[in-house]
Design an enzyme around this catalytic site. Structure first.
Site, short mmCIF file in Angstrom:
data_model
loop_
_atom_site.label_atom_id
_atom_site.label_comp_id
_atom_site.label_asym_id
_atom_site.label_seq_id
_atom_site.Cartn_x
_atom_site.Cartn_y
_atom_site.Cartn_z
N GLU A 1 -8.28 5.80 -14.44
CA GLU A 1 -8.22 6.48 -12.76
C GLU A 1 -8.91 6.72 -11.78
OE1 GLU A 1 -6.84 8.76 -17.03
OE2 GLU A 1 -7.39 9.76 -15.66
N GLU B 1 -3.33 15.63 -11.92
CA GLU B 1 -2.83 13.62 -12.41
C GLU B 1 -1.66 13.84 -10.84
OE1 GLU B 1 -2.75 12.88 -14.95
OE2 GLU B 1 -3.44 14.68 -16.56
N HIS C 1 -6.83 13.01 -12.49
CA HIS C 1 -6.83 12.34 -12.92
C HIS C 1 -5.86 11.34 -12.21
CE1 HIS C 1 -8.56 13.11 -16.96
NE2 HIS C 1 -8.21 14.34 -16.64
N HIS D 1 -11.42 9.69 -16.95
CA HIS D 1 -10.17 8.43 -17.54
C HIS D 1 -10.60 7.22 -16.43
CE1 HIS D 1 -8.30 11.42 -19.68
NE2 HIS D 1 -9.19 11.03 -20.36
#
Ligand code: ZN
Length: 379
Positions: free
Chosen positions: A168, A334, A258, A165
């Site tokens: 990010e 994350e 991420h 992504h």
């Protein structure tokens, strides 16, 4: 002199839709061929000493509306140090950023940007080091290389990959920390890791989305982290070439890096719902997570995603696909766009430097579980 706002540069994203004096109405542009948007990055020029109000008016329809409350925009004068804009507020679908620029050229972004130019600097500097091998695994739809660095010569196969992504960007700052540590000739943890394992590092899985200023997708509007069960040359060659290289090497341990828009904390997501889950995989995942929690006050396990019920994993995602496919330990890390609210930094929020520190802690945690991981790999 008039104020101008522009985003026609590497990784830029914004559109001006209205102006009333020094107040601007802005919109974030959707990813090409997709409805996702949340990443913004633009320059404000000619506004030194003037109070400017920037209103991003289409935030309610963004991919993660819960990302806006308690969020503060990032600002830089030199594009190296980024600070948070204290006067950022979210109300009724509009993110309002108020500032009085100290210079005639200032930069505003969702998170400190990581342009493709910076990516090429990163690859060039590490590819030139002794003990680092460079390989292009394939090309993206826009014709950009999927860069992979190989470090170490041990029997354990470790894969680290980031920016499926592209918005990010903290994920590639994490990669800077990981590569710095892994390539340090004197770091004792790195010396052991390089002897016991072979690291294959893909700092940017989605160069097209990165350069285009996308949040979540590639040049075809495809979310790469929903392609791992069936990657294709026409929609997701980025995943196809990485998964093929993984099939060739085998995988014992993998981390997919991420950022999370809403949750103000660092956390891991695992592979609990895969059909062929083994006790060995679960124990190794927990051992890593426990080690990381001991090693880094920026990591925690209280907040995170819901764990899917047994057998209900989405195998189109890389973490679950790898765990199922190779019987390995894989995980999604994350990091927050906002901050770690348990250990906040009011000036920088979550930042590139803290992402680099977390990467070093992740390698320390990997080192801590090496005996168990090595034993499991030999069985
Ligand atoms: Zn992501």
């Amino acid at each position: 002199m008039g104020i101008t706002i522009s985003s026609a540069f590497d990784a830029g994203n914004i559109r001006v839709v209205g102006q009333d004096g020094d107040t601007f109405d802005l919109e974030i542009v959707k990813d090409h061929l997709s409805d996702f948007y949340q990443w913004f990055y633009f320059r404000v020029a000619g506004a030194a000493g003037r109070e400017v109000t920037l209103r991003i008016v289409n935030c309610a329809g963004a991919a993660y509306p819960n990302g806006w409350p308690d969020y503060r925009a990032c600002l830089s004068v030199d594009r190296e140090e980024w600070v948070r804009v204290a006067d950022t507020s979210y109300d009724d679908g509009v993110l309002t950023i108020r500032l009085t620029p100290t210079a005639d050229s200032v930069w505003i972004a969702y998170f400190p940007p990581y342009s493709m130019e910076r990516h090429h600097d990163l690859i060039a500097s590490f590819a030139a080091l002794d003990g680092v091998e460079y390989r292009s695994l394939g090309q993206s739809l826009d014709g950009q290389d999927i860069d992979c660095l190989t470090i170490g010569s041990g029997p354990l196969n470790v894969w680290l990959y980031a920016r499926q992504h592209p918005g990010e960007t903290m994920a590639e700052y994490w990669m800077e920390g990981a590569l710095d540590k892994l390539c340090d000739p004197d770091d004792p943890v790195a010396r052991v890791l390089r002897t016991d394992a072979t690291f294959r590092v893909v700092p940017n899985m989605n160069p097209d989305g990165s350069r285009r200023g996308h949040l979540r997708t590639n040049a075809a509007g495809v979310n790469l982290n929903r392609e791992w069960h069936a990657p294709s040359a026409d929609k997701s060659p980025e995943v196809l070439c990485v998964r093929t290289a993984m099939d060739d090497s085998g995988v014992d341990f993998a981390m997919d890096i991420h950022g999370d828009e809403a949750i103000p904390a660092n956390f891991l997501a695992g592979f609990e719902g895969i059909p062929s889950l083994t006790d060995r995989q679960s124990k190794l995942f927990k051992a890593f997570s426990d080690s990381l929690e001991r090693l880094s006050p920026d990591f925690q396990t209280a907040q995170g995603y819901e764990v899917p019920p047994p057998g209900q994993a989405n195998l189109s995602m890389s973490t679950t696909q790898l765990a199922e496919r190779y019987g390995c330990v894989s995980m999604t890390l994350e990091m927050p766009f906002k901050d770690n609210f348990n250990l906040p930094d009011p000036v920088h929020g979550w930042s590139p430097e803290r992402s680099r520190h977390l990467a070093r802690a992740c390698l320390d945690a990997l080192h801590a579980i090496l005996p168990q991981l090595g034993e499991a790999a030999r069985v």
